[in-house]
Design a protein around this motif. Structure first.
Motif, PDB file in Angstrom:
ATOM      1  N   LYS A  56       0.858  -1.168  -0.069  1.00 57.10           N
ATOM      2  CA  LYS A  56       0.054   0.051  -0.241  1.00 57.10           C
ATOM      3  C   LYS A  56       0.647   1.156  -0.223  1.00 57.10           C
ATOM      4  CE  LYS A  56      -3.952  -2.151   0.026  1.00 57.10           C
ATOM      5  NZ  LYS A  56      -4.719  -2.078  -1.191  1.00 57.10           N
ATOM      6  N   ARG A 278      -3.408   1.386  -7.741  1.00 56.84           N
ATOM      7  CA  ARG A 278      -4.339   2.761  -7.467  1.00 56.84           C
ATOM      8  C   ARG A 278      -5.597   2.647  -7.967  1.00 56.84           C
ATOM      9  NH1 ARG A 278      -1.727   8.316  -9.383  1.00 56.84           N
ATOM     10  NH2 ARG A 278      -3.578   8.943  -8.273  1.00 56.84           N
ATOM     11  N   LYS A 358     -11.911   0.439  -7.174  1.00 54.80           N
ATOM     12  CA  LYS A 358     -11.309   1.439  -6.183  1.00 54.80           C
ATOM     13  C   LYS A 358     -10.487   2.288  -6.828  1.00 54.80           C
ATOM     14  CE  LYS A 358      -7.477   0.094  -4.716  1.00 54.80           C
ATOM     15  NZ  LYS A 358      -6.318  -0.843  -4.371  1.00 54.80           N
ATOM     16  N   GLN A 360      -7.189   5.270  -6.016  1.00 55.22           N
ATOM     17  CA  GLN A 360      -6.632   5.893  -5.082  1.00 55.22           C
ATOM     18  C   GLN A 360      -6.010   7.043  -5.496  1.00 55.22           C
ATOM     19  OE1 GLN A 360      -5.568   3.841  -1.888  1.00 55.22           O
ATOM     20  NE2 GLN A 360      -5.161   5.795  -1.066  1.00 55.22           N
ATOM     21  N   LYS A 366      -8.884   7.896  -0.911  1.00 54.35           N
ATOM     22  CA  LYS A 366      -9.340   6.939  -1.790  1.00 54.35           C
ATOM     23  C   LYS A 366     -10.819   6.980  -2.073  1.00 54.35           C
ATOM     24  CE  LYS A 366      -9.768   2.892   0.396  1.00 54.35           C
ATOM     25  NZ  LYS A 366      -9.451   1.810   1.166  1.00 54.35           N
ATOM     26  N   THR A 368     -14.261   4.856  -3.469  1.00 54.94           N
ATOM     27  CA  THR A 368     -14.642   3.473  -3.860  1.00 54.94           C
ATOM     28  C   THR A 368     -16.202   3.462  -4.265  1.00 54.94           C
ATOM     29  OG1 THR A 368     -13.338   2.468  -2.221  1.00 54.94           O
ATOM     30  CG2 THR A 368     -14.896   1.063  -3.155  1.00 54.94           C
ATOM     31  N   TRP A 406     -15.749   7.493   0.264  1.00 64.91           N
ATOM     32  CA  TRP A 406     -15.067   8.635   0.395  1.00 64.91           C
ATOM     33  C   TRP A 406     -13.923   8.331   1.549  1.00 64.91           C
ATOM     34  CZ3 TRP A 406     -12.486  11.964  -3.170  1.00 64.91           C
ATOM     35  CH2 TRP A 406     -11.502  12.890  -2.537  1.00 64.91           C
ATOM     36  N   ASP A 407     -12.577   8.134   1.343  1.00 62.74           N
ATOM     37  CA  ASP A 407     -12.063   7.956   2.593  1.00 62.74           C
ATOM     38  C   ASP A 407     -10.654   8.763   2.464  1.00 62.74           C
ATOM     39  OD1 ASP A 407     -10.450   6.555   4.624  1.00 62.74           O
ATOM     40  OD2 ASP A 407     -11.456   4.718   4.263  1.00 62.74           O
ATOM     41  N   HIS A 408     -10.733   9.508   3.705  1.00 69.21           N
ATOM     42  CA  HIS A 408      -9.367  10.389   3.566  1.00 69.21           C
ATOM     43  C   HIS A 408      -8.776  10.250   4.963  1.00 69.21           C
ATOM     44  CE1 HIS A 408      -8.312  14.815   3.177  1.00 69.21           C
ATOM     45  NE2 HIS A 408      -7.277  14.122   2.934  1.00 69.21           N
ATOM     46  N   THR A 417     -14.572   9.160   6.999  1.00 71.14           N
ATOM     47  CA  THR A 417     -15.175   8.441   5.873  1.00 71.14           C
ATOM     48  C   THR A 417     -16.497   8.962   5.564  1.00 71.14           C
ATOM     49  OG1 THR A 417     -13.722   6.428   6.604  1.00 71.14           O
ATOM     50  CG2 THR A 417     -15.423   5.983   4.929  1.00 71.14           C
TER      51      THR A 417
END
Length: 533
Positions: A56, A278, A358, A360, A366, A368, A406-408, A417
């Motif tokens: 990762k 990615r 997904k 990146q 990220k 998804t 949405w993941d930050h 998230t």
């Protein structure tokens, strides 16, 4: 103006406080990695060492006590590397990250004045997870491959405290609808009865956690158990499967066939492993068809003692109408035999599909997206209605979900998230005819003959309206002795059941997580739901 400005500030303050205090149903979809890096000779902490997850390309540095923590890691198995100038690098393989748990990993680095090749160590799985405070079982994709199961419910059924199977699964004495199911952090329980509303093939499941007790404050609306599923999203390498199974190649079986297809990997195949990872995808689809264990009773075979007399009565007594005898054996019209397999719908048909991608955006952001659904048609067998199954209860059940995440990661200790989803359930029940047609008087005012049980001692007959005498049908067993016949509904009888049920759930949720230290974590969130029923 000052009063208006003050009101806006008060409103904003109240909103922030509510946001930070609200605890809602929130199923975690990531895990953590924590540990310590020390000098192998002196045992002193190694300050400023870098620890990275190779697959990762995310990591952290050790503090003045040699400790590190990496948060917001997707579940899976990884290689983790620790290095610092003046020390020999160490890589530990087979490091498993589980849902909502912290994996502890300690490194011992050897001081060196010259550059030498690093060493690789294989991680050992702990027998006891220190941060599990309740009853919880973690099931990974590797575990699922080794288990003789075909569905999520079958995995839950072998958990301690679970009784029953399928839709009648009870955990720790609770009702079946007291179990909360989530997929990728979003609920897929039917808002009407709280039942599991999504059929998901096991090929799509990456990790799964089953909590049967000791729920934390973040989980609401859960009384019996929490089943948390995280689906696969693909990786830097292409992988897939194609599987065909049948139960009637060498013997008759239930005429059951199943086809599975799965494919996952990078959307852009060029570049390094990190670049390919990615932008990835995972797709799987399943089709299953079966006639069930009662398949031989859906039709009236020629060797059945009722076949000939019923055929005669159907033609001369009923005429060319809805009751015509051939309709008993036309229930599987539309099928074609291709070698050993039937092409066309059977009495129970199930279709499932799942697609997840997904992207990146950056090392800390990220995105998804997922779309999945299932459809099942079912014509249940009823012994009472075995001569009229064509017009009995036909069930069709459909589920579909669209989800965005949405993941930050804001810092090594903070991430948030944002999730949004639309989940729809459609249940349709009919009796094999159109509802509007059924309620037309001319279509349902039939001159129905009546099947009468034992009209003449041990015989069985048919009474046609307008006649004075019952037509007796003798039913003889294998020894040619008269026997009474169980009561059956008239051929062509229509159940007259029509039911359409649709529920749509829109969900918007945000989760905020702050890792205070190696032990303590603060978590909060806000969820907004809107149901159309």
């Amino acid at each position: 103006m000052k009063g208006e400005a003050m009101k806006r500030y008060v409103f904003a303050f109240i909103f922030v406080v509510l946001f930070l205090l609200v605890a809602v149903l929130n199923a975690g979809t990531t895990g953590k990695l924590a540990g310590r890096v020390t000098d192998v000779d002196s045992g002193e902490p190694v300050i400023g060492a870098n620890v990275i997850i190779i697959e990762k390309q995310i990591g952290a540095s050790t503090n003045d006590k040699g400790r590190f923590m990496i948060i917001n890691i997707p579940p899976g198995t990884y290689e983790v590397k620790a290095f610092r100038l003046g020390y020999q690098a160490v890589t530990i393989t087979n490091v498993k990250i589980n849902l909502d748990l912290t994996t502890t990993l300690n490194f011992e680095l050897k001081s060196t004045d010259t550059h030498i090749k690093g060493i690789t160590v294989r991680a050992k799985q702990k027998l006891v997870e220190a941060d599990i405070t309740g009853s919880e079982k973690i099931v990974t994709a590797e575990d699922i491959k080794q288990m003789p199961v075909q569905s999520i419910q079958e995995i839950v059924a072998v958990t301690a405290g679970a009784v029953g199977s399928g839709e009648n699964l009870h955990i720790r004495g609770g009702r079946a609808n007291e179990v909360v199911y989530t997929v990728d952090g979003m609920s897929v329980s039917n808002p009407v009865d709280n039942a599991f509303g999504m059929q998901l093939d096991m090929d799509a499941v990456g990790d799964m956690s089953i909590q049967t007790g000791g729920f934390t404050a973040e989980f609401g609306n859960a009384q019996s158990a929490i089943i948390n599923l995280v689906t696969k999203s693909g990786g830097p390498q292409y992988s897939g499967k194609f599987e065909v199974s049948s139960d009637h190649v060498f013997d008759e079986g239930n005429n059951e066939d199943k086809v599975k297809f799965a494919l996952g990997g990078p959307i852009i195949p060029a570049g390094s492993q990190h670049q390919r990872d990615r932008f990835t995808f995972y797709f799987n689809a399943t089709g299953a068809w079966t006639d069930g264990r009662y398949k031989d009773y859906y039709k009236l075979e020629k060797d059945n003692p009722l076949f000939e007399p019923l055929g005669q009565l159907s033609y001369f007594g009923f005429g060319d109408s809805l009751h015509y005898f051939n309709q008993i054996n036309s229930i599987d019209d539309g099928r074609e035999k291709v070698w050993l397999f039937d092409v066309g719908d059977r009495y129970v048909n199930n279709y499932q599909a799942n697609f997840k991608t997904k992207f990146q955006v950056s090392p800390t952001v990220k995105l998804t997206a997922a779309v999945r659904g299932d459809r099942e048609t079912n014509l249940p067998f009823s012994y009472l209605n075995r001569l009229s199954l064509r017009y009995m209860n036909h069930w069709t059940t459909e589920h579909n979900q669209l989800a965005l995440t949405w993941d930050h990661t804001l810092s090594p200790k903070i991430f948030y998230t944002i999730r949004a989803s639309r989940f729809e359930t459609n249940i349709d029940l009919n009796s094999g005819v159109d509802r509007d047609w059924y309620f037309e008087p001319q279509n349902t005012d039939w001159n129905n003959p009546t099947w009468i049980e034992n009209p003449d001692q041990n015989n069985f007959g048919v009474h046609t309206p307008g006649t004075q005498v019952n037509e007796v049908v003798k039913y003889l067993d294998q020894f040619n002795n008269p026997q009474s016949i169980p009561f059956f509904s008239n051929p062509g009888t229509n159940a007259g059941n029509f039911w359409k049920d649709q529920t749509i759930t829109y969900t918007l949720r945000s989760d905020f997580t702050y890792q205070i230290n190696e032990i303590h974590q603060a978590k909060t969130g806000l969820e907004i739901k809107f149901n159309e029923i």
